[in-house]
Structure formats: structure tokens, C-alpha cells
Design a protein around this motif. Structure first.
Motif, PDB file in Angstrom:
ATOM      1  N   VAL A 126       0.839  -1.204   0.000  1.00  0.00           N
ATOM      2  CA  VAL A 126       0.000   0.000   0.000  1.00  0.00           C
ATOM      3  C   VAL A 126       0.876   1.256   0.000  1.00  0.00           C
ATOM      4  N   GLU A 127       1.945   1.228   0.768  1.00  0.00           N
ATOM      5  CA  GLU A 127       2.873   2.359   0.792  1.00  0.00           C
ATOM      6  C   GLU A 127       3.507   2.577  -0.585  1.00  0.00           C
ATOM      7  N   LYS A 128       3.795   1.486  -1.289  1.00  0.00           N
ATOM      8  CA  LYS A 128       4.337   1.581  -2.649  1.00  0.00           C
ATOM      9  C   LYS A 128       3.308   2.225  -3.583  1.00  0.00           C
ATOM     10  N   ILE A 129       2.055   1.827  -3.459  1.00  0.00           N
ATOM     11  CA  ILE A 129       0.994   2.398  -4.289  1.00  0.00           C
ATOM     12  C   ILE A 129       0.872   3.900  -4.028  1.00  0.00           C
ATOM     13  N   LEU A 130       0.930   4.294  -2.763  1.00  0.00           N
ATOM     14  CA  LEU A 130       0.827   5.716  -2.423  1.00  0.00           C
ATOM     15  C   LEU A 130       1.977   6.522  -3.029  1.00  0.00           C
ATOM     16  N   ARG A 131       3.178   5.933  -3.038  1.00  0.00           N
ATOM     17  CA  ARG A 131       4.320   6.639  -3.628  1.00  0.00           C
ATOM     18  C   ARG A 131       4.153   6.805  -5.131  1.00  0.00           C
ATOM     19  N   GLU A 132       3.509   5.840  -5.791  1.00  0.00           N
ATOM     20  CA  GLU A 132       3.384   5.860  -7.243  1.00  0.00           C
ATOM     21  C   GLU A 132       2.205   6.700  -7.740  1.00  0.00           C
ATOM     22  N   LEU A 133       1.217   6.918  -6.887  1.00  0.00           N
ATOM     23  CA  LEU A 133      -0.010   7.589  -7.331  1.00  0.00           C
ATOM     24  C   LEU A 133       0.222   8.978  -7.935  1.00  0.00           C
ATOM     25  N   PRO A 134       1.051   9.839  -7.341  1.00  0.00           N
ATOM     26  CA  PRO A 134       1.250  11.158  -7.966  1.00  0.00           C
ATOM     27  C   PRO A 134       1.784  11.069  -9.392  1.00  0.00           C
ATOM     28  N   ALA A 135       2.744  10.169  -9.628  1.00  0.00           N
ATOM     29  CA  ALA A 135       3.306  10.032 -10.975  1.00  0.00           C
ATOM     30  C   ALA A 135       2.261   9.482 -11.943  1.00  0.00           C
ATOM     31  N   VAL A 136       1.452   8.536 -11.485  1.00  0.00           N
ATOM     32  CA  VAL A 136       0.398   7.985 -12.349  1.00  0.00           C
ATOM     33  C   VAL A 136      -0.609   9.071 -12.693  1.00  0.00           C
ATOM     34  N   HIS A 137      -0.975   9.893 -11.716  1.00  0.00           N
ATOM     35  CA  HIS A 137      -1.937  10.972 -11.967  1.00  0.00           C
ATOM     36  C   HIS A 137      -1.368  11.969 -12.974  1.00  0.00           C
ATOM     37  N   THR A 138      -0.101  12.339 -12.802  1.00  0.00           N
ATOM     38  CA  THR A 138       0.537  13.290 -13.726  1.00  0.00           C
ATOM     39  C   THR A 138       0.581  12.738 -15.150  1.00  0.00           C
ATOM     40  N   ALA A 139       0.820  11.430 -15.274  1.00  0.00           N
ATOM     41  CA  ALA A 139       0.951  10.813 -16.593  1.00  0.00           C
ATOM     42  C   ALA A 139      -0.384  10.613 -17.297  1.00  0.00           C
ATOM     43  N   THR A 140      -1.461  10.558 -16.543  1.00  0.00           N
ATOM     44  CA  THR A 140      -2.751  10.211 -17.155  1.00  0.00           C
ATOM     45  C   THR A 140      -3.759  11.359 -17.169  1.00  0.00           C
ATOM     46  N   VAL A 141      -3.628  12.304 -16.273  1.00  0.00           N
ATOM     47  CA  VAL A 141      -4.610  13.395 -16.182  1.00  0.00           C
ATOM     48  C   VAL A 141      -3.937  14.702 -16.590  1.00  0.00           C
ATOM     49  N   ASN A 142      -4.412  15.293 -17.673  1.00  0.00           N
ATOM     50  CA  ASN A 142      -3.834  16.549 -18.156  1.00  0.00           C
ATOM     51  C   ASN A 142      -4.860  17.672 -18.270  1.00  0.00           C
ATOM     52  N   THR A 143      -6.068  17.440 -17.763  1.00  0.00           N
ATOM     53  CA  THR A 143      -7.095  18.476 -17.798  1.00  0.00           C
ATOM     54  C   THR A 143      -6.836  19.494 -16.692  1.00  0.00           C
ATOM     55  N   GLU A 144      -6.872  20.764 -17.031  1.00  0.00           N
ATOM     56  CA  GLU A 144      -6.584  21.826 -16.070  1.00  0.00           C
ATOM     57  C   GLU A 144      -7.573  21.792 -14.906  1.00  0.00           C
ATOM     58  N   GLY A 145      -7.057  21.935 -13.703  1.00  0.00           N
ATOM     59  CA  GLY A 145      -7.911  21.968 -12.523  1.00  0.00           C
ATOM     60  C   GLY A 145      -8.067  20.635 -11.829  1.00  0.00           C
ATOM     61  N   LEU A 146      -7.688  19.553 -12.489  1.00  0.00           N
ATOM     62  CA  LEU A 146      -7.792  18.217 -11.887  1.00  0.00           C
ATOM     63  C   LEU A 146      -6.418  17.814 -11.353  1.00  0.00           C
ATOM     64  N   THR A 147      -6.192  18.095 -10.075  1.00  0.00           N
ATOM     65  CA  THR A 147      -4.910  17.781  -9.452  1.00  0.00           C
ATOM     66  C   THR A 147      -5.149  16.966  -8.183  1.00  0.00           C
ATOM     67  N   LEU A 148      -4.079  16.334  -7.703  1.00  0.00           N
ATOM     68  CA  LEU A 148      -4.164  15.570  -6.463  1.00  0.00           C
ATOM     69  C   LEU A 148      -4.048  16.452  -5.227  1.00  0.00           C
ATOM     70  N   ASP A 149      -3.747  17.736  -5.421  1.00  0.00           N
ATOM     71  CA  ASP A 149      -3.644  18.641  -4.279  1.00  0.00           C
ATOM     72  C   ASP A 149      -4.982  18.703  -3.548  1.00  0.00           C
TER      73      ASP A 149
END
Length: 210
Positions: free
Chosen positions: A45-68
Motif C-alpha cells: 500500500v505504501e508503494k501504491i501511495l508513492r506511485e499515485l502522484p506520478a500515475v496521476h501526472t501521466a494520465t490526467v492533463n485536464t486543467e484543474g484536476l490535481t491531487l492537491d
């Protein structure tokens, strides 16, 4: 003092002595196999949490949709409702009302939910395959926890995410679905870590409280 009173007192003192002489067995610690499976699951689970930001950056490019951390806008909330993305299973603190069996079962349900959602979304864009594989491995560890604790087998609904595919009409819907799925998955992973820690130490804490 009459004889009946004397006999009653003797029985009372004899009972008190017997009660004090009986050793009180402490609550058993978490079985080693269960604890090991919980630790392996937590590491993943800790590994998944570390990878999630990079996965989000690579797949979501619509303005306003961030993990913040930010409140959902009314438009985004409407989109989530329209897409029919299920809510994350709730993991509560362990108690008599929310048992370890219930907790592990909801972990399993959550992993299956996000595996299904990511499977649907992976058909529309790349970058989600590794994350889905990690969830598959996590589910394996959770199933080992079930076996180690001899929890009853359940059959979670594996079709709860299938409606999403028919509602992804365009790229914007796909982007919102990925964003919401990854955001909810991150929150679920934080709950998973807390619950896995509690499972590994729950009985030991109960024994120490006596």
C-alpha cells in the motif's frame, strides 16, 4: 454465630481463594502468519501511495484536476454522480461492532472496486496497468490474511464498476473518472495503512488493557 452462617462464610472464602488461584489468560497476540500478511500488504500500500502522484501526472492533463487537497467543485460533484463511480468502502477503527473480519472484508471489496475501475479506464488510456497489477497483488495478501485468521469467505460484487464504461462518452469524462478514481484510491490507501497497523496490534493492545 449459627452453623449456617459459618458454612456460608466458609464457602465464600473458599470460592474467593479458587478464583484468585485461577490464572487469567491474556488475549492472544495476532497470529504470526496474519501479522506477516498484514505487514506485506502495508508495504505494498505504501508503494501504491508513492506511485499515485506520478500515475496521476501521466494520465490526467485536464486543467484543474490535481491531487492537491481541494474541495470538489459543484461541476465535478455532478460529474462523479453522472459517471456513477461508487463510494470507497469505509474502514472504521476496530471494535466489537466493527470486527477484524468486517474490516478485512471491506479491504477486499475496495481492492476489487479499484481493480475494476482501473480496468475499465485502462481500455481508454495507458499508464494504469502497473497500478492495477499492484492492487491485484494487494488483494492476494488480503486473501492470505483471511486464510490466516480463518475468516468467512464472502463474494464481493465484482460488477459494481462495469457501468462506468457506458458513461465514458468523451475524453473529459475519462479524465474526470481517472482523477476521481485515483483521488479516492489514495484516500482508501491511507485508511488501509491505519487498519493494517491496527490489525497487527489489536489483540496485543487489548491484552495490555486488562
Amino acid at each position: 454465630m449459627d452453623s449456617e452462617t459459618v458454612v456460608a462464610l466458609l464457602y465464600y472464602f473458599l470460592f474467593a481463594v479458587l478464583v484468585q488461584s485461577v490464572p487469567i489468560s491474556p488475549a492472544p497476540n495476532t497470529p504470526p502468519v496474519l501479522k506477516e500478511a498484514a505487514e506485506r500488504a502495508k508495504t505494498l500500500v505504501e508503494k501504491i501511495l508513492r506511485e499515485l502522484p506520478a500515475v496521476h501526472t501521466a494520465t490526467v492533463n485536464t486543467e484543474g484536476l490535481t491531487l492537491d487537497p481541494a474541495p470538489q467543485t459543484p461541476n465535478l460533484q455532478m460529474m462523479v454522480t453522472s459517471l456513477g463511480i461508487p463510494a470507497t468502502p469505509i474502514l472504521k477503527p476496530l471494535s466489537e461492532r466493527f470486527t477484524m473480519d468486517m474490516c478485512v472484508s471491506r479491504m477486499s471489496v475496495g481492492c476489487l472496486l479499484y481493480q475494476g475501475l482501473l480496468g475499465v479506464l485502462a481500455d481508454r488510456l495507458s499508464g494504469l496497468t502497473n497500478l492495477r497489477a499492484d492492487l491485484r497483488d494487494l488483494l492476494t495478501h488480503i486473501n492470505k490474511m483471511k486464510e490466516a485468521a480463518q475468516f468467512g469467505a464472502e463474494s464481493p460484487d465484482q460488477n459494481q464498476s462495469l457501468d462506468l464504461a457506458s458513461r465514458l462518452h468523451g475524453n473529459y469524462e475519462v479524465q474526470v473518472a481517472v482523477h476521481v478514481t485515483l483521488t479516492q484510491l489514495r484516500s482508501f490507501c491511507h485508511d488501509l495503512i491505519r487498519s493494517l497497523r491496527a490489525i497487527a496490534t489489536y489483540r496485543r493492545r487489548a491484552a495490555g488493557a486488562r
